[in-house]
Design a protein around this motif. Sequence first.
Motif, PDB file in Angstrom:
ATOM      1  N   GLN A   1       1.529   1.617  -3.285  1.00 34.50           N
ATOM      2  CA  GLN A   1       0.990   2.444  -4.253  1.00 34.50           C
ATOM      3  C   GLN A   1       0.482   3.946  -4.195  1.00 34.50           C
ATOM      4  O   GLN A   1      -0.190   4.005  -5.130  1.00 34.50           O
ATOM      5  N   GLU A   2       1.160   4.066  -2.922  1.00 37.75           N
ATOM      6  CA  GLU A   2       0.180   5.279  -2.780  1.00 37.75           C
ATOM      7  C   GLU A   2       1.394   6.603  -3.439  1.00 37.75           C
ATOM      8  O   GLU A   2       0.758   6.874  -3.662  1.00 37.75           O
ATOM      9  N   GLN A   3       2.366   6.715  -4.178  1.00 41.01           N
ATOM     10  CA  GLN A   3       3.129   6.816  -5.020  1.00 41.01           C
ATOM     11  C   GLN A   3       2.585   6.413  -6.154  1.00 41.01           C
ATOM     12  O   GLN A   3       3.111   7.027  -7.805  1.00 41.01           O
TER      13      GLN A   3
ATOM     14  N   ARG B   1       0.925  -1.183   0.226  1.00 42.55           N
ATOM     15  CA  ARG B   1      -0.644   0.197   0.011  1.00 42.55           C
ATOM     16  C   ARG B   1       0.360   1.221   0.276  1.00 42.55           C
ATOM     17  O   ARG B   1       0.457   1.873  -0.904  1.00 42.55           O
ATOM     18  N   ALA B   2       2.227   1.280   0.723  1.00 45.24           N
ATOM     19  CA  ALA B   2       3.328   2.801   0.645  1.00 45.24           C
ATOM     20  C   ALA B   2       3.554   2.637  -0.567  1.00 45.24           C
ATOM     21  O   ALA B   2       3.734   3.962  -1.206  1.00 45.24           O
TER      22      ALA B   2
END
Length: 791
Positions: free
Chosen positions: A673-675, A670-671
Amino acid sequence: MSLLATLLLALAHLGWAALHPGGQGRLLQTCSLGVLYASALTCWFAARVTPETALTWRWMAWALGIYAVSNTVYVLLEQRNGAVPFPSVLDAFYLGFYGLFSAACLALPRRPLRQAEAWRLTLDVGIVAGALGVLLWYGALASRLGTAQTTLIGSLVSLAYPGAGLSALGLLLLVIRRRERFQLEESLLALGLIIFVIADTLYLFLGDHGGFASGLPVDLLWTAGATLFALAAWHSPRAVPLGRPLTAVIRAAPRFTRPLYTLAPYLGLIVCFAMALLTHGEDTLAARGVLWGTAGVTLLVAARQLAALTDNAALTAQLAALNATLESRVTARTAEVERGRAQLEAHALELAWQAHHDSLTGLPNRAGFLTALGEAVERQQAPAEAGLPADLLAVLFLDLDGFKGINDTLGHTVGDQLLIKVAARLRGAQQPGEFTARLGGDEFMVLTSQPPQARARQVLELFTAPFDLSGRPVRISASVGVSVYPDSGQDAESLYMHADVAMYEAKRAGKDAARVFQPQMAGQRSQTPPEERLRGALERGEFSLFYQPICNAARQTVTLEALLRWHSPELGLLAPGQFLPAAQRLGLEDRLGDWVLNEACAQLARWHAAGHADLRVAVNISRSQLERPDLPGQVGTALARHRLSGSCVEFELAAPLPVGAEGQAIPVMRAVQEQGVRWSLCGFGAAQSALTPLLRLPVQTLKLDRGLIGALDGPPDGQAQARRAVQASVALAGALGLSVVAEGVETHAQWAAATALGCDLGQGFWLGHPQNTAKTTARLGHALEQPHPPG
């Protein structure tokens, strides 16, 4: 300014009254009248700046103005005649104040109530007003009405003052109770009105006990009430911004006012009973009034309780009906969910079986065999790590001799019958603990713990008798390659490949034979490169990336998957499966992953600069990289270094993750994916795949296993099952909002079927082989010249 004038005049009135507590004076009269006029002016200005409550403050301005004018006339008459008679025309104007005040109360905003709530609230206010009326009766009105000089009109006017005041107060309390939030200005209005009612009652009382004259300290009550009205107008929400102290007061007030509102009717009843006990035994007008007032308040309380019981019963019935409706809906929804879950599980089991089994013979397929082989190797390694002897493990690779000739002369239908017969003989001769699979075509695999050479001879003897194909005897032989753990390889991929090498050695030896893998069979190109050859390979620049296109339905390249290759001087060009096991043992997997990410981003930036602005790159992420908390930082650094956005990069993750690893991987994914980076789940439909990762992992793309796609142009029965499996997988992905990539497209028929079944993208040799950077760049340049290749 009008509020300031009100406050200054009120302070002057208070100061002069403190210095001259028993005296009269024109200054006191002037201050009292000034407060009334200034308060009316404050309300008038509040009406101009608060549209929501403009009508309320306009009515209040009129009410205070009439009261001030009446007081002015009273003072003038008093100064001219020495006294003002009671009752007089002025009393009508004084009582008009309460009428206008009631109109102001009715103009206040309020929330709608149910009929039962409105009745209960009205009774509550009636109880409170009745209790106050009992107090006023006992304190002042009874003594006035009991005098002989009081006329009928005088008595009616005397009763009209507290009656009008209590009615206005009741209306205001009704409005206050109907508001959802505490409003300070409404409480100030209520307090000011109570003071006015008390002042008017004292005016009547003093009129019967020595006479009333303006300028007495009792005028302070009207001054205080008018000042509170002005403060209420000044505090009107849109007239003055709320400061922090007032905001704190408003937030804290409900904790005190709500319990008070709830207890007010019962406190009123207690006050009435206390007054009744206090006057018990008296036979006076005041005592009789208290007794009748207490009886009336008691009846109101009883009516209030009856209304509450009736409302509670109605609400209970509605709640029961609503609960029954909800329960029926929950039951229906639960049944629907259970049916859906059962269908999904059944469909998942069907997909898993189809993904892991050969549709023609019913034997496990390549994916199923490789899974079984990997598990068998793990079982072999466990005793070895503990220092215990391990069971024998061997792989038999069978390939039919001359099968192509049978297909060419007798047809594919007969060829399929032969494959079914071969599978039946292998299954019938299967020993306990063995695992038999069909890899595809005329290739079969047997995983055994029996002595390999003896077992290979037994397998070859299965082909001695001819096969009866629709009454036609057909003879065929087989070549068998054997690999043995750990001599032929220490991992599943090596055992598989070396059994393949040994099988070809058996064919070169004349077919209908079995051969056990020997290291010299691979010549100088050993499939398991020694670890020492891998040391320093990264520093020596021996690694490179090949790129395989992922195409849309128009066969346009939208993404390039970066594939790692090792250019070993001794071993030649090697694929990841040939060196990654050794890299893992050396602890090089993470370093290689970081290098691949940086190199792929660098090359993508160069392609973007060359005009391929919409191109993306896909990078495979290993499971060990997912266990690194610094992976999001590594990704951000690589993107920033090459000035790429996260949407240009896609990470591919092979399923499944080890047991318990998903919980650690999800926050890392998820970290990333946030990019803006997308995640793909590869190999869906293979033996290890499951639905759980789709529901938990933050993936956006689903890549169907090549086994499913390869079966789309296989035997007719297998085609039908494969089509259903692909169609169901596409439907599942659509329900989860995922795009679908068909992996392993090797023929035009497979591509046509995959696109017709709803696959968004495709990847495979038919669409493009993996190529080095130079050839990939040339292919992209050719695509710019011909953006729409033929279908």
